[in-house]
Design an enzyme around this catalytic site. Structure first.
Site, PDB file in Angstrom:
ATOM      1  N   CYS A  72       5.683   8.087 -47.477  1.00 11.53           N
ATOM      2  CA  CYS A  72       7.024   8.131 -47.139  1.00 11.53           C
ATOM      3  C   CYS A  72       7.146   7.072 -46.405  1.00 11.53           C
ATOM      4  CB  CYS A  72       6.438   9.246 -46.106  1.00 11.53           C
ATOM      5  SG  CYS A  72       5.845   8.028 -44.742  1.00 11.53           S
TER       6      CYS A  72
ATOM      7  N   LYS B  47       6.520  18.334 -31.223  1.00  5.53           N
ATOM      8  CA  LYS B  47       6.999  18.996 -32.692  1.00  5.53           C
ATOM      9  C   LYS B  47       5.154  18.735 -33.596  1.00  5.53           C
ATOM     10  CE  LYS B  47       7.965  15.124 -35.283  1.00  5.53           C
ATOM     11  NZ  LYS B  47       7.107  14.848 -36.269  1.00  5.53           N
ATOM     12  N   ASN B  48       4.510  17.331 -33.532  1.00  4.11           N
ATOM     13  CA  ASN B  48       3.239  17.623 -33.644  1.00  4.11           C
ATOM     14  C   ASN B  48       1.910  17.943 -33.389  1.00  4.11           C
ATOM     15  OD1 ASN B  48       4.681  15.143 -35.027  1.00  4.11           O
ATOM     16  ND2 ASN B  48       3.792  13.841 -33.703  1.00  4.11           N
TER      17      ASN B  48
ATOM     18  N   ILE C 156      -4.092  10.218 -48.021  1.00  3.25           N
ATOM     19  CA  ILE C 156      -4.828  11.791 -46.792  1.00  3.25           C
ATOM     20  C   ILE C 156      -6.376  11.659 -48.103  1.00  3.25           C
ATOM     21  CG2 ILE C 156      -2.850  13.011 -47.079  1.00  3.25           C
ATOM     22  CD1 ILE C 156      -3.907  14.803 -49.547  1.00  3.25           C
ATOM     23  N   ASP C 157      -7.297  10.459 -48.015  1.00  2.91           N
ATOM     24  CA  ASP C 157      -8.427  10.002 -48.672  1.00  2.91           C
ATOM     25  C   ASP C 157      -9.526  10.699 -47.697  1.00  2.91           C
ATOM     26  OD1 ASP C 157      -6.899   8.383 -47.414  1.00  2.91           O
ATOM     27  OD2 ASP C 157      -9.284   6.647 -47.597  1.00  2.91           O
TER      28      ASP C 157
ATOM     29  N   ARG D   4       5.371  16.457 -44.980  1.00  2.00           N
ATOM     30  CA  ARG D   4       4.584  15.658 -45.025  1.00  2.00           C
ATOM     31  C   ARG D   4       3.278  16.470 -44.268  1.00  2.00           C
ATOM     32  NH1 ARG D   4       0.704  12.343 -44.105  1.00  2.00           N
ATOM     33  NH2 ARG D   4      -0.251  11.701 -46.669  1.00  2.00           N
TER      34      ARG D   4
ATOM     35  N   ARG E  93      14.771  16.197 -37.315  1.00  4.64           N
ATOM     36  CA  ARG E  93      13.737  16.332 -37.475  1.00  4.64           C
ATOM     37  C   ARG E  93      12.345  16.675 -36.579  1.00  4.64           C
ATOM     38  NH1 ARG E  93      10.461  12.612 -40.997  1.00  4.64           N
ATOM     39  NH2 ARG E  93       8.398  13.715 -40.242  1.00  4.64           N
TER      40      ARG E  93
ATOM     41  N   VAL F 135      -0.657   0.899 -37.156  1.00  3.84           N
ATOM     42  CA  VAL F 135      -1.443   2.167 -37.745  1.00  3.84           C
ATOM     43  C   VAL F 135      -0.515   2.746 -38.977  1.00  3.84           C
ATOM     44  CG1 VAL F 135      -0.993   4.840 -37.364  1.00  3.84           C
ATOM     45  CG2 VAL F 135      -1.663   3.347 -35.464  1.00  3.84           C
TER      46      VAL F 135
ATOM     47  N   ASP G 167       4.869   6.092 -32.734  1.00  3.03           N
ATOM     48  CA  ASP G 167       5.903   6.888 -32.776  1.00  3.03           C
ATOM     49  C   ASP G 167       6.419   6.171 -31.542  1.00  3.03           C
ATOM     50  OD1 ASP G 167       5.025   8.437 -34.810  1.00  3.03           O
ATOM     51  OD2 ASP G 167       4.659   9.944 -33.353  1.00  3.03           O
TER      52      ASP G 167
ATOM     53  N   ARG H 150       0.859   6.592 -46.514  1.00  4.43           N
ATOM     54  CA  ARG H 150      -0.071   7.824 -45.433  1.00  4.43           C
ATOM     55  C   ARG H 150      -0.845   8.376 -46.881  1.00  4.43           C
ATOM     56  NH1 ARG H 150       4.443  10.266 -42.167  1.00  4.43           N
ATOM     57  NH2 ARG H 150       2.533  10.871 -40.457  1.00  4.43           N
TER      58      ARG H 150
HETATM   59  C1  UD1 Z   1       0.010  11.468 -37.023  1.00  8.20           C
HETATM   60  C2  UD1 Z   1       1.385  11.980 -36.508  1.00  8.20           C
HETATM   61  C3  UD1 Z   1       2.855  11.035 -36.172  1.00  8.20           C
HETATM   62  C4  UD1 Z   1       1.742   9.705 -35.850  1.00  8.20           C
HETATM   63  C5  UD1 Z   1       0.471   9.456 -36.532  1.00  8.20           C
HETATM   64  C6  UD1 Z   1       0.316   8.461 -35.653  1.00  8.20           C
HETATM   65  C7  UD1 Z   1       1.998  14.653 -37.455  1.00  8.20           C
HETATM   66  C8  UD1 Z   1       3.014  15.536 -38.109  1.00  8.20           C
HETATM   67  N1  UD1 Z   1       2.773  13.476 -37.464  1.00  8.20           N
HETATM   68  O1  UD1 Z   1       0.454  11.446 -38.656  1.00  8.20           O
HETATM   69  O2  UD1 Z   1       3.681  11.599 -36.047  1.00  8.20           O
HETATM   70  O3  UD1 Z   1       2.891   8.526 -35.912  1.00  8.20           O
HETATM   71  O4  UD1 Z   1      -0.718  10.623 -36.384  1.00  8.20           O
HETATM   72  O5  UD1 Z   1      -0.302   8.785 -34.259  1.00  8.20           O
HETATM   73  O6  UD1 Z   1       1.505  14.665 -36.647  1.00  8.20           O
HETATM   74  N2  UD1 Z   1      -4.760   7.324 -42.864  1.00  8.20           N
HETATM   75  C9  UD1 Z   1      -5.284   6.904 -44.499  1.00  8.20           C
HETATM   76  N3  UD1 Z   1      -5.719   8.090 -44.985  1.00  8.20           N
HETATM   77  C10 UD1 Z   1      -5.628   9.475 -44.551  1.00  8.20           C
HETATM   78  C11 UD1 Z   1      -5.083  10.211 -43.247  1.00  8.20           C
HETATM   79  C12 UD1 Z   1      -4.968   8.725 -42.883  1.00  8.20           C
HETATM   80  O7  UD1 Z   1      -5.564   5.183 -44.879  1.00  8.20           O
HETATM   81  O8  UD1 Z   1      -6.870   9.953 -45.284  1.00  8.20           O
HETATM   82  C13 UD1 Z   1      -3.911   6.307 -42.670  1.00  8.20           C
HETATM   83  C14 UD1 Z   1      -2.242   6.750 -43.030  1.00  8.20           C
HETATM   84  O9  UD1 Z   1      -2.144   6.064 -44.156  1.00  8.20           O
HETATM   85  C15 UD1 Z   1      -2.127   5.842 -41.811  1.00  8.20           C
HETATM   86  C16 UD1 Z   1      -2.791   5.766 -40.245  1.00  8.20           C
HETATM   87  O10 UD1 Z   1      -4.508   6.582 -41.314  1.00  8.20           O
HETATM   88  O11 UD1 Z   1      -1.856   4.636 -42.362  1.00  8.20           O
HETATM   89  C17 UD1 Z   1      -2.871   6.938 -39.742  1.00  8.20           C
HETATM   90  O12 UD1 Z   1      -2.361   8.162 -39.863  1.00  8.20           O
HETATM   91  P1  UD1 Z   1      -2.880   9.610 -39.367  1.00  8.20           P
HETATM   92  O13 UD1 Z   1      -3.992   9.263 -38.114  1.00  8.20           O
HETATM   93  O14 UD1 Z   1      -3.411  10.693 -40.153  1.00  8.20           O
HETATM   94  O15 UD1 Z   1      -1.094   9.615 -38.960  1.00  8.20           O
HETATM   95  P2  UD1 Z   1       0.066  11.347 -39.260  1.00  8.20           P
HETATM   96  O16 UD1 Z   1      -1.842  12.812 -39.114  1.00  8.20           O
HETATM   97  O17 UD1 Z   1      -0.611  11.249 -40.786  1.00  8.20           O
END
Ligand code: UD1
Length: 429
Positions: free
Chosen positions: A118, A24-25, A125-126, A94, A401, A331, A309, A123
């Site tokens: 969520c 999926k990811n 996106i900074d 998301r 999902r 994480v 996960d 989560r």
């Molecule tokens: C992806 C996966 C999710 C998996 C995660 C970690 C998808 C659709 N989802 O989520 O299943 O659990 O990787 O392996 O691929 N963060 C920030 N700022 C940012 C980006 C991230 O603070 O700009 C934080 C997030 O809140 C979280 C951590 O970093 O606590 C990890 O996030 P990230 O690795 O980005 O996970 P996703 O891409 O959201």
């Protein structure tokens, strides 16, 4: 109102062979990447799950034509002329934010609804934004939308991520491939799904080296030179890990096919230290267990560390181990909601901040429980298979999902699991 639930009969078996679907990811990001190809891309091994349906809607909304032929998605992005994704879709999933990088790459601009938090955490996106800003993107927020422009074009830069974020690495990559000059991404995510994306982008004409390492270099190419391709999605390591936990829980032997065992090294090591026998081949893993489950210490970390996960699934195993296990979630800040549901089935778990102490119990009891996220939902079904009596898992939209035909696959392994539509029971006071 009627609700669909999964009903699980306990004290059951789980043995045999199962083929995992495409990840999926990975598939979600590969779909976003098709926007850079301006033409018809065929993606194979795409799982039949609801998140993919939402991403198909996102692409259609932008003007793409998306057709599914079994597990192949044929995506024609030539007609795409819009660069805006609506709140209705981003709020449903998301991961829709993955179109940000490719839209900026293709149009030099994008307008994407801001994803909210969520259940498993805020989560942010900074890191996506800081990284893209380094490439020359300017962002303003406008009534819940993120508006991106590139007044001076996309220009390669040296970006050091604060944390190896999967999503930030992907968005950066998908913009950097068409930036002028070279981009270096330090502290990049190393997940197998990133490697899959890098392979597809390179097949589309990109020049990326270092995929799978924490230092990636992207030599930008002109946007017009990116072309469509044909690509097969990697197997889903998290689905594979989920079934392996089921095998370990019930004793197996259980074999998952369609997965590169190197993607699951850490999880396999943990299964072995819990007392399981694990055998691997080129694209399969078998687990079996005869003795009791030993307690375990787990810390979730970015790949190649232990995957967040699979945290809920291993918490279930720990709940049945002989002794006390410690699980640390590094994480996501709020990913222990599963513990409360498992406790309803008799598990003994204490949560302290981002640590969980799991004291193994002799058995679990079937109970009505609710999926708190997709991995927790899958783990609750496994818990039901091992429990005494019947378990009813609610809120199964989460499971749909991310797991293709989860119920069917479990039944093929001998479990008694079924979907059922029930009327919402009104509490009598
Ligand atoms: C992806 C996966 C999710 C998996 C995660 C970690 C998808 C659709 N989802 O989520 O299943 O659990 O990787 O392996 O691929 N963060 C920030 N700022 C940012 C980006 C991230 O603070 O700009 C934080 C997030 O809140 C979280 C951590 O970093 O606590 C990890 O996030 P990230 O690795 O980005 O996970 P996703 O891409 O959201």
């Amino acid at each position: 109102m009627a609700e669909e639930i999964i009903i699980v009969q306990g004290n059951n078996v789980l043995t045999g062979d199962v083929v995992v679907s495409g990840a999926k990811n990975s598939a979600l990001k590969l779909m976003a990447a098709t926007l850079l190809g301006r033409g018809t891309t065929s993606l194979h091994n795409v799982p039949l799950i609801s998140d993919i349906a939402i991403m198909s809607e996102v692409l259609r909304c932008l003007g793409a034509q998306v057709d599914r032929q079994d597990h192949t998605l044929v995506v024609d992005t030539a007609p795409v002329e819009k660069w805006e994704t609506p709140y209705e879709l981003v709020s449903k999933m998301r991961a829709s934010i993955a179109v940000l990088g490719p839209l900026i790459g293709r149009f030099g601009q994008a307008r994407v609804a801001m994803p909210g938090g969520c259940q498993i955490g805020a989560r942010n996106i900074d890191m996506h934004l800081v990284g893209l800003e380094a490439l020359g993107v300017m962002f303003v927020t406008d009534h819940g939308f993120l508006e991106a422009t590139t007044p001076h074009g996309l220009v390669g830069a040296h970006v050091v991520l604060d944390f190896p974020s999967v999503g930030a690495t992907e968005n950066l990559l998908m913009a950097a491939v068409v930036a002028e000059g070279t981009t270096v991404i330090e502290n990049a995510a190393r997940e197998p799904e990133i490697v899959d994306l890098v392979n597809m982008l390179n097949a589309m004409g990109a020049r990326i080296t270092g995929g799978g390492s924490s230092l990636m270099e992207v030599e930008g190419v002109p946007s017009e030179s990116m072309h469509p391709c044909e690509h097969t999605t990697v197997g889903d390591r998290i689905e594979a890990g989920t079934f392996l936990v089921g095998g370990a829980l019930m004793g197996g032997p259980l074999t998952v096919h369609g997965i590169d065992p190197s993607y699951l090294r850490m999880a396999v090591m943990k299964l072995e230290s819990m007392g399981c026998d694990v055998q691997t081949g080129a694209d399969w893993i078998t687990v079996r267990r005869e003795g009791p489950l030993a307690p375990i210490d787990i810390q979730t970390l970015p790949h190649p560390g232990f995957p967040t996960d699979l945290q809920a699934q291993f918490m279930l195993l720990a709940a049945r181990a002989e002794g006390t296990s410690a699980i640390t979630e590094n994480v996501f800040e709020n990913r222990f909601m599963f513990a409360a549901e498992l406790a309803r089935m008799g598990a003994d778990i204490t949560i302290e901040d981002h640590h969980a102490l799991v004291r193994g119990v002799d058995g679990l009891q079937g109970a009505p429980v609710s999926s708190t996220d997709l991995r927790a939902g899958a783990a609750l079904v496994l818990a039901g298979i091992s429990a005494e009596g019947e378990t009813r898992v609610h809120n199964i939209g989460h499971v749909d999902r991310g797991y293709e035909d989860y119920v069917g696959k479990l039944c093929s392994l001998g479990a008694e699991v079924a979907r059922a539509t029930v009327d919402d029971v009104q509490p009598s006071c």
